[in-house]
Design a protein around this motif. Sequence first.
Motif, mmCIF file in Angstrom:
data_model
loop_
_atom_site.group_PDB
_atom_site.id
_atom_site.type_symbol
_atom_site.label_atom_id
_atom_site.label_comp_id
_atom_site.label_asym_id
_atom_site.label_seq_id
_atom_site.Cartn_x
_atom_site.Cartn_y
_atom_site.Cartn_z
ATOM 1 N N THR A 5 0.843 -1.178 0.000
ATOM 2 C CA THR A 5 0.000 0.000 0.000
ATOM 3 C C THR A 5 0.888 1.240 0.000
ATOM 4 O O THR A 5 0.604 2.234 -0.700
ATOM 5 N N VAL A 6 1.938 1.223 0.758
ATOM 6 C CA VAL A 6 2.859 2.377 0.835
ATOM 7 C C VAL A 6 3.525 2.568 -0.529
ATOM 8 O O VAL A 6 3.645 3.694 -1.023
ATOM 9 N N VAL A 7 3.942 1.467 -1.135
ATOM 10 C CA VAL A 7 4.612 1.545 -2.434
ATOM 11 C C VAL A 7 3.619 2.099 -3.452
ATOM 12 O O VAL A 7 3.968 2.951 -4.275
ATOM 13 N N GLU A 8 2.376 1.595 -3.359
ATOM 14 C CA GLU A 8 1.358 2.052 -4.302
ATOM 15 C C GLU A 8 1.085 3.533 -4.090
ATOM 16 O O GLU A 8 0.928 4.288 -5.058
ATOM 17 N N ASP A 9 1.004 3.988 -2.849
ATOM 18 C CA ASP A 9 0.775 5.412 -2.565
ATOM 19 C C ASP A 9 1.938 6.258 -3.115
ATOM 20 O O ASP A 9 1.714 7.341 -3.699
ATOM 21 N N ILE A 10 3.138 5.772 -2.955
ATOM 22 C CA ILE A 10 4.327 6.516 -3.442
ATOM 23 C C ILE A 10 4.290 6.561 -4.966
ATOM 24 O O ILE A 10 4.568 7.596 -5.573
ATOM 25 N N ARG A 11 3.917 5.404 -5.547
ATOM 26 C CA ARG A 11 3.847 5.348 -7.008
ATOM 27 C C ARG A 11 2.799 6.331 -7.523
ATOM 28 O O ARG A 11 3.032 7.053 -8.490
ATOM 29 N N GLU A 12 1.630 6.363 -6.906
ATOM 30 C CA GLU A 12 0.567 7.266 -7.316
ATOM 31 C C GLU A 12 0.993 8.723 -7.129
ATOM 32 O O GLU A 12 0.718 9.586 -7.966
ATOM 33 N N GLU A 13 1.625 8.951 -6.034
ATOM 34 C CA GLU A 13 2.121 10.308 -5.756
ATOM 35 C C GLU A 13 3.178 10.696 -6.784
ATOM 36 O O GLU A 13 3.200 11.831 -7.280
ATOM 37 N N ALA A 14 4.045 9.758 -7.160
ATOM 38 C CA ALA A 14 5.088 10.010 -8.153
ATOM 39 C C ALA A 14 4.459 10.259 -9.516
ATOM 40 O O ALA A 14 4.862 11.166 -10.257
ATOM 41 N N HIS A 15 3.395 9.429 -9.835
ATOM 42 C CA HIS A 15 2.710 9.634 -11.110
ATOM 43 C C HIS A 15 2.024 10.998 -11.131
ATOM 44 O O HIS A 15 2.064 11.717 -12.138
ATOM 45 N N ARG A 17 2.833 13.543 -9.353
ATOM 46 C CA ARG A 17 3.903 14.567 -9.399
ATOM 47 C C ARG A 17 4.454 14.667 -10.820
ATOM 48 O O ARG A 17 4.683 15.762 -11.334
#
Length: 193
Positions: A5-15, A17
């Motif tokens: 979930t954390v990785v997915e949140d970071i990925r979404e945030e990166a996308h 961004r």
Amino acid sequence: MSLDTVVEDIREEAHARAEDIRDDAESRATEIESAAEEDAEEILADAEREVEREVEQLREQRLSSAKLEAKQKRLEARRDVLSDVREQVESALVDLEGDSREELTRDLLESASVEFDEGDDVSVYGRTDDQDLLESILADYDGYEYAGEYDCLGGVVVESDQSRVRVNNTFDSVLEDVWEDNLQEISNRLFEQ
């Protein structure tokens, strides 16, 4: 919260961004492109104005040059006509004969004689073809003698060693004076404007 979930949140945030960065970059690129197009249009308009100015300047120079050339040709033609007129007058003076030539020659000699003192030995020069005429006229003057040829259209050159005077009363000198004094009038009559 799991690691996925954390990785997915970071990925979404990166996308998100990355999407924001891409949107900003596209917006900035559009601004730069728009500014470049405006600059290009301004540069093109300036270049067109400069070309038009240069074309107008070149046209004016060519027009001025053509006017100057035409003026020079008119002046040259006028000089040629004036030269022809002068040659015709000189020819008429050379061809002058009889009483007219004698009267003019007497007048020129009489006009010159006032420069000399009585008793001076006076030498008179003239056109070779006028020798007989001059000798017959000089018979009326004491102390005057035909001294030889002078290259001229007619008339006399008179001199005396005693007075140290030389008078040029040739047709040539009279014509020169009359020509110079009346050149403007002659030109105006020939080329009425």
